[in-house]
Design an enzyme around this catalytic site. Structure first.
Site, PDB file in Angstrom:
ATOM      1  N   ARG A 102       0.846  -1.203   0.000  1.00 60.93           N
ATOM      2  CA  ARG A 102       0.000   0.000   0.000  1.00 60.93           C
ATOM      3  C   ARG A 102       0.881   1.253   0.000  1.00 60.93           C
ATOM      4  O   ARG A 102       0.900   2.028   0.946  1.00 60.93           O
ATOM      5  CB  ARG A 102      -0.961  -0.055   1.170  1.00 60.93           C
ATOM      6  CG  ARG A 102      -2.109  -0.996   0.832  1.00 60.93           C
ATOM      7  CD  ARG A 102      -3.143  -1.059   1.888  1.00 60.93           C
ATOM      8  NE  ARG A 102      -4.460  -1.237   1.267  1.00 60.93           N
ATOM      9  CZ  ARG A 102      -5.569  -1.419   1.943  1.00 60.93           C
ATOM     10  NH1 ARG A 102      -5.572  -1.422   3.240  1.00 60.93           N
ATOM     11  NH2 ARG A 102      -6.725  -1.581   1.306  1.00 60.93           N
ATOM     12  N   GLN A 106      -1.410   2.927  -5.522  1.00 58.66           N
ATOM     13  CA  GLN A 106      -2.818   3.240  -5.221  1.00 58.66           C
ATOM     14  C   GLN A 106      -3.788   2.890  -6.343  1.00 58.66           C
ATOM     15  O   GLN A 106      -4.847   2.340  -6.072  1.00 58.66           O
ATOM     16  CB  GLN A 106      -2.959   4.710  -4.799  1.00 58.66           C
ATOM     17  CG  GLN A 106      -2.687   4.865  -3.307  1.00 58.66           C
ATOM     18  CD  GLN A 106      -2.887   6.276  -2.794  1.00 58.66           C
ATOM     19  OE1 GLN A 106      -3.325   7.156  -3.532  1.00 58.66           O
ATOM     20  NE2 GLN A 106      -2.546   6.492  -1.548  1.00 58.66           N
ATOM     21  N   SER A 117      -9.031  -1.812  -1.720  1.00 55.80           N
ATOM     22  CA  SER A 117      -9.747  -0.553  -1.472  1.00 55.80           C
ATOM     23  C   SER A 117     -10.939  -0.390  -2.413  1.00 55.80           C
ATOM     24  O   SER A 117     -12.011   0.027  -1.991  1.00 55.80           O
ATOM     25  CB  SER A 117      -8.812   0.645  -1.644  1.00 55.80           C
ATOM     26  OG  SER A 117      -7.913   0.709  -0.576  1.00 55.80           O
ATOM     27  N   ASP A 150      -4.894  -0.755  -6.128  1.00 57.38           N
ATOM     28  CA  ASP A 150      -5.378  -1.235  -4.834  1.00 57.38           C
ATOM     29  C   ASP A 150      -6.805  -1.783  -4.938  1.00 57.38           C
ATOM     30  O   ASP A 150      -7.799  -1.081  -4.713  1.00 57.38           O
ATOM     31  CB  ASP A 150      -5.304  -0.080  -3.828  1.00 57.38           C
ATOM     32  CG  ASP A 150      -5.578  -0.532  -2.414  1.00 57.38           C
ATOM     33  OD1 ASP A 150      -6.052  -1.664  -2.225  1.00 57.38           O
ATOM     34  OD2 ASP A 150      -5.324   0.257  -1.492  1.00 57.38           O
ATOM     35  N   TYR A 193      -2.312  -1.064   8.713  1.00 50.43           N
ATOM     36  CA  TYR A 193      -3.359  -1.932   9.251  1.00 50.43           C
ATOM     37  C   TYR A 193      -3.343  -1.904  10.775  1.00 50.43           C
ATOM     38  O   TYR A 193      -2.348  -1.520  11.396  1.00 50.43           O
ATOM     39  CB  TYR A 193      -3.132  -3.380   8.784  1.00 50.43           C
ATOM     40  CG  TYR A 193      -3.359  -3.579   7.307  1.00 50.43           C
ATOM     41  CD1 TYR A 193      -4.643  -3.572   6.779  1.00 50.43           C
ATOM     42  CD2 TYR A 193      -2.290  -3.775   6.444  1.00 50.43           C
ATOM     43  CE1 TYR A 193      -4.855  -3.760   5.426  1.00 50.43           C
ATOM     44  CE2 TYR A 193      -2.483  -3.966   5.087  1.00 50.43           C
ATOM     45  CZ  TYR A 193      -3.771  -3.955   4.581  1.00 50.43           C
ATOM     46  OH  TYR A 193      -3.982  -4.135   3.242  1.00 50.43           O
TER      47      TYR A 193
HETATM   48  P1  NAD Z   1      -9.069  -3.585   7.012  1.00 50.97           P
HETATM   49  O1  NAD Z   1     -10.123  -3.992   6.057  1.00 50.97           O
HETATM   50  O2  NAD Z   1      -7.929  -4.502   7.271  1.00 50.97           O
HETATM   51  O3  NAD Z   1      -9.778  -3.288   8.438  1.00 50.97           O
HETATM   52  C1  NAD Z   1     -10.897  -2.450   8.553  1.00 50.97           C
HETATM   53  C2  NAD Z   1     -10.765  -1.571   9.775  1.00 50.97           C
HETATM   54  O4  NAD Z   1     -10.971  -2.330  10.969  1.00 50.97           O
HETATM   55  C3  NAD Z   1      -9.402  -0.898   9.944  1.00 50.97           C
HETATM   56  O5  NAD Z   1      -9.570   0.501   9.901  1.00 50.97           O
HETATM   57  C4  NAD Z   1      -8.920  -1.395  11.299  1.00 50.97           C
HETATM   58  O6  NAD Z   1      -8.190  -0.401  12.006  1.00 50.97           O
HETATM   59  C5  NAD Z   1     -10.218  -1.713  11.989  1.00 50.97           C
HETATM   60  N1  NAD Z   1     -10.151  -2.605  13.166  1.00 50.97           N
HETATM   61  C6  NAD Z   1      -9.381  -3.694  13.375  1.00 50.97           C
HETATM   62  N2  NAD Z   1      -9.635  -4.222  14.596  1.00 50.97           N
HETATM   63  C7  NAD Z   1     -10.593  -3.453  15.178  1.00 50.97           C
HETATM   64  C8  NAD Z   1     -11.284  -3.499  16.418  1.00 50.97           C
HETATM   65  N3  NAD Z   1     -11.034  -4.433  17.330  1.00 50.97           N
HETATM   66  N4  NAD Z   1     -12.205  -2.535  16.672  1.00 50.97           N
HETATM   67  C9  NAD Z   1     -12.474  -1.572  15.763  1.00 50.97           C
HETATM   68  N5  NAD Z   1     -11.866  -1.487  14.546  1.00 50.97           N
HETATM   69  C10 NAD Z   1     -10.934  -2.409  14.274  1.00 50.97           C
HETATM   70  O7  NAD Z   1      -8.475  -2.158   6.664  1.00 50.97           O
HETATM   71  P2  NAD Z   1      -8.569  -1.290   5.310  1.00 50.97           P
HETATM   72  O8  NAD Z   1      -9.906  -0.723   5.171  1.00 50.97           O
HETATM   73  O9  NAD Z   1      -8.063  -2.109   4.202  1.00 50.97           O
HETATM   74  O10 NAD Z   1      -7.574  -0.087   5.598  1.00 50.97           O
HETATM   75  C11 NAD Z   1      -6.576  -0.080   6.583  1.00 50.97           C
HETATM   76  C12 NAD Z   1      -5.753   1.189   6.464  1.00 50.97           C
HETATM   77  O11 NAD Z   1      -4.998   1.213   5.274  1.00 50.97           O
HETATM   78  C13 NAD Z   1      -6.516   2.479   6.467  1.00 50.97           C
HETATM   79  O12 NAD Z   1      -5.790   3.429   7.214  1.00 50.97           O
HETATM   80  C14 NAD Z   1      -6.503   2.935   5.072  1.00 50.97           C
HETATM   81  O13 NAD Z   1      -6.657   4.343   4.953  1.00 50.97           O
HETATM   82  C15 NAD Z   1      -5.141   2.497   4.682  1.00 50.97           C
HETATM   83  N6  NAD Z   1      -5.022   2.419   3.242  1.00 50.97           N
HETATM   84  C16 NAD Z   1      -3.907   2.912   2.642  1.00 50.97           C
HETATM   85  C17 NAD Z   1      -3.782   2.857   1.279  1.00 50.97           C
HETATM   86  C18 NAD Z   1      -2.574   3.389   0.557  1.00 50.97           C
HETATM   87  O14 NAD Z   1      -1.819   4.124   1.130  1.00 50.97           O
HETATM   88  N7  NAD Z   1      -2.392   3.019  -0.682  1.00 50.97           N
HETATM   89  C19 NAD Z   1      -4.777   2.294   0.514  1.00 50.97           C
HETATM   90  C20 NAD Z   1      -5.904   1.804   1.159  1.00 50.97           C
HETATM   91  C21 NAD Z   1      -6.004   1.853   2.533  1.00 50.97           C
END
Ligand code: NAD
Length: 359
Positions: free
Chosen positions: A116, A121, A127, A124, A221
């Site tokens: 990521r 991006q 996402s 991805d 994550y």
């Molecule tokens: P994910 O699908 O792995 O998890 C979903 C959410 O669940 C996460 O925000 C995580 O913090 C949360 N979570 C885990 N355990 C929990 C708990 N016990 N209680 C409450 N919440 C909990 O995550 P995702 O949606 O794929 O994204 C994770 C991160 O990656 C985000 O910050 C997102 O902005 C980032 N991201 C970055 C890029 C990039 O830079 N290219 C792209 C996509 C996402």
């Protein structure tokens, strides 16, 4: 370079890895061969692909095979050494599937393993599909709720808005917040990653402080909570949840079972008519009573555990996935030929069969 596009075989999978719009934009020297009917379930007829320059034929002999789901054993048997497969290979949970590809000498690029980083991006797919799932989760909740989401002032009196809680505010959760807000709900959200508070508030939702703060990995994550933290989170949520009409849960830890956020007792403390949409159903569910793939009613509370939610909106889910695929294919082609540049951190990071061979 020839790109093969098979028809998905997993029951209920309606998405397709490339749509006609993208086929026409893959650039010089890239030819697409699709299995007849590959895009039909997503709304794309063979004729639309052929008009965009693709050919109908056997996709399994191509240099690169693009798919949504990992190849089944029968599909993997059609692959040959040196080929590349790009798909959701679930490398952290489907070790057997990855080893099958490695044994066949196939380079498996897992969409889940693309680093990521900023340059990746546009590739991805986690996402893009989470965006679809988060949007649909809010719609499912609104549909199952026996009341309005927005506040209404009518001649028959005023209806207060519904209260929505989103647990896990990553990509899917943020989209669920935005969609529930647009539908007029009053939205609160919680995530263990503290950085999320600002994002939640910028969408006009309230950050619900349950007194538990987790850590973030280098990849962005969440780390798994300790048992004490999990217990504290469950207790605090149990006290807060009865105040909400809708709870949408999206909490996930890559490669691990979904964290248990809502106990059976917490569900039983909710008002009849409340709705839980559990987007983590596929990895076991954030709610103790979720039955993956099913929708149940327990004590008057509807618990939606539908799996593969992006597939329920196959046209746009496929269109977004297809754009991700086009960006990835752009990394693999040099002067019209397949070139795997192992010095590229995206190619090396996404390739899960090399790791399986090394392990
Ligand atoms: P994910 O699908 O792995 O998890 C979903 C959410 O669940 C996460 O925000 C995580 O913090 C949360 N979570 C885990 N355990 C929990 C708990 N016990 N209680 C409450 N919440 C909990 O995550 P995702 O949606 O794929 O994204 C994770 C991160 O990656 C985000 O910050 C997102 O902005 C980032 N991201 C970055 C890029 C990039 O830079 N290219 C792209 C996509 C996402």
């Amino acid at each position: 370079m020839r790109v093969g596009l098979p028809k998905e075989v997993v029951p209920g999978e309606r998405r397709v890895a490339l749509v006609p719009e993208t086929v026409g934009r893959l650039g010089e020297g890239v030819e697409v061969v699709l299995e007849p009917g590959a895009g039909v379930a997503a709304g794309f007829a063979d004729a639309a692909y052929t008009e965009a320059g693709a050919a109908v034929g056997d996709p399994w002999t191509a240099d690169v095979v693009v798919k949504v789901a990992a190849p089944s054993a029968a599909e993997a048997a059609k692959l040959h050494e040196g080929q590349v497969v790009v798909a959701f290979l679930a490398p952290l949970v489907d070790r057997e599937g990855v080893e099958r590809l490695a044994a066949a000498g196939v380079h498996g690029l897992a969409l889940e393993s693309i680093p990521r980083i900023t340059r990746a991006q546009p590739m991805d797919a986690l996402s893009s599909q989470a965006t679809v799932a988060g949007y649909k989760a809010a719609l499912l909740a609104a549909d199952r709720l026996p009341r309005f989401l927005p506040m209404l002032m009518t001649a028959a009196g005023t209806i207060p808005p519904a209260k929505v809680l989103v647990l896990g505010a990553g990509v899917a959760g943020l989209q669920a917040i935005a969609t529930a807000r647009r539908l007029g709900g009053v939205v609160s959200a919680f995530d263990v990653r503290p950085a999320v508070r600002e994002q939640v508030e910028s969408l006009g939702a309230t950050f619900l402080d349950v007194g538990v703060q987790g850590e973030e990995t280098e990849g962005g994550y969440a780390r798994e909570l300790t048992q004490e933290q999990q217990a504290a989170q469950q207790t605090e949520l149990q006290a807060r949840i009865p105040g909400f009409d809708v709870v949408i849960t999206t909490a996930a830890i890559p490669g691990k079972p979904a964290p248990r956020l809502i106990t059976a007792d917490a569900v039983r403390a909710m008002r009849a008519g409340s709705v839980i949409v559990d987007l983590a159903a596929e990895s076991g569910g954030n709610c103790e009573l979720t039955r993956p793939g099913e929708e149940i009613v327990d004590g008057g509370v509807t618990i939606v555990g539908i799996t593969n939610v992006p597939s329920t909106m196959p046209t746009h889910a496929s269109q977004l996935l297809s754009r991700n695929m086009a960006s990835i294919l752009g990394l693999l082609v040099k002067d019209g030929a397949l070139v795997l540049d192992w010095d590229d951190e995206i190619v090396a990071g996404a390739c899960v069969t090399r790791k399986a061979v090394a392990a």
